[in-house]
Scaffold this active site. Structure first.
Site, PDB file in Angstrom:
ATOM      1  N   ARG A 135       0.865  -1.175   0.000  1.00 27.36           N
ATOM      2  CA  ARG A 135       0.000   0.000   0.000  1.00 27.36           C
ATOM      3  C   ARG A 135       0.900   1.222   0.000  1.00 27.36           C
ATOM      4  O   ARG A 135       1.734   1.372   0.896  1.00 27.36           O
ATOM      5  CB  ARG A 135      -0.867  -0.032   1.265  1.00 27.36           C
ATOM      6  N   HIS A 187      13.093  -4.867   0.565  1.00 32.38           N
ATOM      7  CA  HIS A 187      12.759  -4.825  -0.863  1.00 32.38           C
ATOM      8  C   HIS A 187      13.613  -5.867  -1.589  1.00 32.38           C
ATOM      9  O   HIS A 187      14.816  -5.958  -1.339  1.00 32.38           O
ATOM     10  CB  HIS A 187      13.051  -3.419  -1.405  1.00 32.38           C
ATOM     11  N   ASP A 225      10.608   3.116  -2.243  1.00 29.98           N
ATOM     12  CA  ASP A 225      11.810   2.265  -2.354  1.00 29.98           C
ATOM     13  C   ASP A 225      13.107   3.071  -2.435  1.00 29.98           C
ATOM     14  O   ASP A 225      14.056   2.674  -3.111  1.00 29.98           O
ATOM     15  CB  ASP A 225      11.698   1.322  -3.571  1.00 29.98           C
ATOM     16  N   GLN A 284      17.473 -15.054   1.613  1.00 30.49           N
ATOM     17  CA  GLN A 284      18.376 -14.044   2.179  1.00 30.49           C
ATOM     18  C   GLN A 284      17.599 -12.959   2.920  1.00 30.49           C
ATOM     19  O   GLN A 284      18.074 -12.423   3.921  1.00 30.49           O
ATOM     20  CB  GLN A 284      19.256 -13.431   1.087  1.00 30.49           C
TER      21      GLN A 284
HETATM   22  C1  GRF Z   1       9.180  -9.846  -0.110  1.00 36.03           C
HETATM   23  O1  GRF Z   1       9.873 -10.251  -1.253  1.00 36.03           O
HETATM   24  C2  GRF Z   1       9.578  -8.449   0.280  1.00 36.03           C
HETATM   25  O2  GRF Z   1      10.907  -8.153  -0.013  1.00 36.03           O
HETATM   26  C3  GRF Z   1       8.668  -7.600  -0.560  1.00 36.03           C
HETATM   27  O3  GRF Z   1       7.448  -8.302  -0.593  1.00 36.03           O
HETATM   28  C4  GRF Z   1       7.689  -9.685  -0.369  1.00 36.03           C
HETATM   29  C5  GRF Z   1       6.866 -10.067   0.813  1.00 36.03           C
HETATM   30  O4  GRF Z   1       6.943 -11.443   1.082  1.00 36.03           O
HETATM   31  N1  GRF Z   1       8.580  -6.264  -0.064  1.00 36.03           N
HETATM   32  P1  GRF Z   1       6.426 -11.982   2.466  1.00 36.03           P
HETATM   33  O5  GRF Z   1       4.979 -11.534   2.604  1.00 36.03           O
HETATM   34  O6  GRF Z   1       7.295 -11.438   3.540  1.00 36.03           O
HETATM   35  O7  GRF Z   1       6.519 -13.469   2.362  1.00 36.03           O
END
Ligand code: GRF
Length: 216
Positions: free
Chosen positions: A93, A111, A147, A175
């Site tokens: 969001r 990210h 970002d 990672q």
């Molecule tokens: C992850 O790849 C994070 O870096 C990005 O959205 C994804 C969320 O995955 N912002 P999760 O819901 O934590 O499994």
């Protein structure tokens, strides 16, 4: 010493949230998850958090006239739980400028690319399409610009021949689950300081803010 209370914002599966929850189980971890908030009422991560005995709140953004009023409601929920750090973890969001300003230097995001390369969405596909040989993930402080914001730590992985967005995303995600708990620990230990775009992490070995993994 009292543990730092972290509020995690999610919209979906919540695997990064789960990695943070797992980290907080160690007796010496200096933070605890006080509340998990989702803008999506049926986000799978809410159930995971509830099963771990963590307070949750679903605040569907559709019920609000504009972004800022939604952001203020989320903020009120976080404050009700005494949150000292907001961790965005797959929170899909876009926030009004009010939110990062209100939580300045107390809000972080993860990210799935090596920022500043590939901000936005579908970033694993972007990395493949660009022919990048390396990608990874970034934990950064959140500012009003999407970002961007001061980079705290990154983890790098190879982009391998034949990778699809899914195989690369899975390699990066492993990672993410190492990086995010590490950074939240540093924040809770009061090690992070920000000056412009530069973040320093006091008392950690040089190079500790960059993880490498050559695992396929
Ligand atoms: C992850 O790849 C994070 O870096 C990005 O959205 C994804 C969320 O995955 N912002 P999760 O819901 O934590 O499994």
């Amino acid at each position: 010493m009292a543990k730092l209370k972290v509020g995690v914002l999610i919209s979906g599966r919540g695997s990064n949230m789960a990695a943070l929850i797992a980290a907080t189980k160690a007796a010496d971890y200096p933070a605890e998850i006080a509340v998990v908030v989702s803008n999506v009422a049926d986000a799978a991560g809410l159930k995971t958090a509830q099963e771990a005995g963590i307070a949750t709140a679903a605040i569907p953004h559709k019920g609000f006239p504009d972004r800022e009023s939604f952001d203020r409601a989320v903020s009120a929920e976080l404050e009700k739980h005494g949150v000292g750090l907001v961790a965005l973890a797959g929170f899909l969001r876009i926030q009004s400028p009010w939110f990062p300003a209100h939580w300045q230097d107390r809000i972080v995001n993860i990210h799935p690319s090596l920022l500043p390369a590939f901000p936005g969405l579908h970033v694993q596909q972007q990395a493949i399409d660009a022919g990048a040989r390396i990608s990874g993930c970034t934990v950064h402080f959140v500012t009003a610009e999407l970002d961007s914001g001061p980079i705290i730590a990154q983890a790098a992985v190879p982009v391998l021949p034949g990778d699809t967005a899914d195989t690369l995303a899975a390699r990066i995600l492993r990672q993410e689950h190492r990086l995010y708990p590490m950074v939240v620990r540093w924040f809770a230990e009061g090690r992070l300081s920000v000056a412009g775009a530069q973040v320093t992490v006091a008392g950690v070995p040089k190079g500790a803010t960059l993880l490498f993994s050559a695992e396929p």
